[in-house]
Write an enzyme that holds these catalytic residues in place. Structure first.
Site, PDB file in Angstrom:
ATOM      1  N   GLU A 182       7.585 -21.023  57.161  1.00  0.00           N
ATOM      2  CA  GLU A 182       7.899 -21.411  55.779  1.00  0.00           C
ATOM      3  C   GLU A 182       8.242 -22.893  55.688  1.00  0.00           C
ATOM      4  O   GLU A 182       7.883 -23.564  54.716  1.00  0.00           O
ATOM      5  CB  GLU A 182       9.038 -20.570  55.226  1.00  0.00           C
ATOM      6  CG  GLU A 182       8.644 -19.145  54.902  1.00  0.00           C
ATOM      7  CD  GLU A 182       9.680 -18.451  54.050  1.00  0.00           C
ATOM      8  OE1 GLU A 182       9.955 -18.939  52.928  1.00  0.00           O
ATOM      9  OE2 GLU A 182      10.217 -17.421  54.494  1.00  0.00           O
ATOM     10  N   ASN A 228      10.724 -10.849  51.893  1.00  0.00           N
ATOM     11  CA  ASN A 228       9.842 -10.340  52.947  1.00  0.00           C
ATOM     12  C   ASN A 228      10.606 -10.571  54.245  1.00  0.00           C
ATOM     13  O   ASN A 228      10.540 -11.659  54.825  1.00  0.00           O
ATOM     14  CB  ASN A 228       8.528 -11.123  53.011  1.00  0.00           C
ATOM     15  CG  ASN A 228       7.533 -10.782  51.921  1.00  0.00           C
ATOM     16  OD1 ASN A 228       6.380 -10.468  52.194  1.00  0.00           O
ATOM     17  ND2 ASN A 228       7.956 -10.878  50.672  1.00  0.00           N
ATOM     18  N   ASN A 258       7.434 -21.990  47.421  1.00  0.00           N
ATOM     19  CA  ASN A 258       7.625 -20.544  47.374  1.00  0.00           C
ATOM     20  C   ASN A 258       8.354 -20.277  46.063  1.00  0.00           C
ATOM     21  O   ASN A 258       9.528 -20.639  45.913  1.00  0.00           O
ATOM     22  CB  ASN A 258       8.454 -20.088  48.580  1.00  0.00           C
ATOM     23  CG  ASN A 258       8.523 -18.581  48.709  1.00  0.00           C
ATOM     24  OD1 ASN A 258       8.343 -17.848  47.749  1.00  0.00           O
ATOM     25  ND2 ASN A 258       8.802 -18.110  49.914  1.00  0.00           N
ATOM     26  N   CYS A 271      14.618 -14.422  48.854  1.00  0.00           N
ATOM     27  CA  CYS A 271      14.753 -14.056  50.267  1.00  0.00           C
ATOM     28  C   CYS A 271      15.950 -14.723  50.939  1.00  0.00           C
ATOM     29  O   CYS A 271      17.093 -14.360  50.682  1.00  0.00           O
ATOM     30  CB  CYS A 271      13.449 -14.336  50.991  1.00  0.00           C
ATOM     31  SG  CYS A 271      13.311 -13.476  52.582  1.00  0.00           S
ATOM     32  N   GLU A 289       9.091 -11.165  46.668  1.00  0.00           N
ATOM     33  CA  GLU A 289       8.632 -12.486  47.089  1.00  0.00           C
ATOM     34  C   GLU A 289       7.172 -12.397  47.550  1.00  0.00           C
ATOM     35  O   GLU A 289       6.759 -11.415  48.175  1.00  0.00           O
ATOM     36  CB  GLU A 289       9.506 -12.956  48.258  1.00  0.00           C
ATOM     37  CG  GLU A 289       9.067 -14.232  48.943  1.00  0.00           C
ATOM     38  CD  GLU A 289       9.814 -14.486  50.241  1.00  0.00           C
ATOM     39  OE1 GLU A 289      10.001 -15.673  50.575  1.00  0.00           O
ATOM     40  OE2 GLU A 289      10.219 -13.521  50.922  1.00  0.00           O
ATOM     41  N   LYS A 338      12.095 -21.729  45.811  1.00  0.00           N
ATOM     42  CA  LYS A 338      13.010 -21.404  46.907  1.00  0.00           C
ATOM     43  C   LYS A 338      13.599 -22.657  47.558  1.00  0.00           C
ATOM     44  O   LYS A 338      12.868 -23.581  47.927  1.00  0.00           O
ATOM     45  CB  LYS A 338      12.255 -20.571  47.942  1.00  0.00           C
ATOM     46  CG  LYS A 338      13.103 -20.001  49.064  1.00  0.00           C
ATOM     47  CD  LYS A 338      12.244 -19.078  49.907  1.00  0.00           C
ATOM     48  CE  LYS A 338      12.975 -18.416  51.040  1.00  0.00           C
ATOM     49  NZ  LYS A 338      12.089 -17.492  51.798  1.00  0.00           N
TER      50      LYS A 338
END
Length: 309
Positions: free
Chosen positions: A143, A194, A107, A169, A47, A124
């Protein structure tokens, strides 16, 4: 016809805040060459593989934030990776921050074929973290502030003789992610992450981060009869320790390869997509044993949303 091939998980060590994309891409290219030398047909990168994990800092909206995003793919910085994939005839998965022409921030991850052409894209859906600057934290996890929820669902793509899917993730922690991919026929799921060791709201769970990572991937693979390739950004990155622990998991839920360092590292395993039937034809035969009419609470609309959404 055999549907066996070698897959590589290319774990990245830390990327500094001032490290240019050209440096990150050079590291990715080096690992791609390593993967090809080991016979890999596909290499999976993490990611946000082109930059440091920038959501750990509060950044005002505008040019300072947008500089962390890619406005096209490939672009000048990433072209060497696409060119090398074409030269070596190897596919790859890459995670990055995407800024669309109409101003949306995601993302994102892409699958690229051995011809260097993009096969598919995923954005994502399960965004972790928070919206506002919380100064009590040792580092932020913004995020939810910087990215919009993905709008593409969990598509599955034809590649390397099989059905490949993606998630990113935090998605791996949610069983719905894996089930939708499984229902779509995914036989191999690529995912990058991450993940910091320290989780500020519940530090009592810090010692479980490696365990929960493996548990999520193993359960998702087993319960849906799919291979999983989970790849980390690892090590001490700008004051935050990322867990590493990249792994390749079989449809039986067994770990067949695991990274052992917190730096740039390539691990490989042979995958046989026909092994997905071991689980799908027996334990988790969706057609025979699922009872979706009883699962309605799973898809009930959310009743609590942030006012700004």
């Amino acid at each position: 016809m055999s549907r066996k091939f070698t897959v590589a998980a290319a774990q990245l060590g830390p990327i500094a805040r001032d490290e240019p994309r050209s440096s990150a891409v050079a590291r990715l290219c080096a690992m791609m060459k390593d993967a090809k030398a080991r016979g890999a047909s596909l290499v999976v990168f993490p990611e946000l593989a082109l930059t440091t994990f920038f959501p750990r800092w509060f950044i005002e909206a505008g040019p300072e934030l947008d500089r962390w995003f890619e406005t096209e793919m490939p672009n000048d910085a990433t072209a060497p990776l696409f060119d090398l994939a074409r030269e070596l005839q190897i596919g790859f998965h890459l995670g990055y921050a995407e800024l669309t022409p109409d101003g949306h921030h995601y993302n994102t991850a892409i699958l690229v074929g051995p011809d260097g052409e993009i096969v598919g894209k995923y954005r994502k859906i399960h965004l972790p973290g928070h919206w506002e600057n919380e100064e009590w934290r040792p580092f932020q996890h913004l995020e939810k502030r910087y990215f919009e929820k993905g709008d593409l669902g969990w598509p599955v793509f034809d590649m390397l003789g099989g059905k490949l899917g993606m998630c990113i993730c935090n998605d791996r922690r949610w069983p719905e992610t894996w089930r939708v991919l499984g229902l779509g026929g995914a036989e191999l799921v690529c995912l990058g992450y991450n993940t910091p060791i320290h989780f500020a709201p519940a530090p009592e769970h810090d010692h479980l981060q490696y365990f929960h990572n493996e548990l999520s991937v193993m359960a998702g693979c087993y319960q849906n009869g799919t291979w999983g390739v989970a790849v980390a950004k690892a090590g001490l990155e700008e004051g935050s320790v990322l867990i590493g622990g990249s792994l390749i998991v079989a449809p039986t839920g067994e770990i067949v390869a695991r990274a052992s360092t917190s730096g740039d590292e390539v691990i490989c395993a042979e995958v046989d997509l026909d092994r997905c039937a071991e689980i799908r034809a027996n334990v988790f035969n969706f057609e025979e044993h699922r009872e979706p009419q009883d699962y309605l609470p799973i898809t009930a609309p959310k009743t609590k949303r942030r006012a700004a959404e």
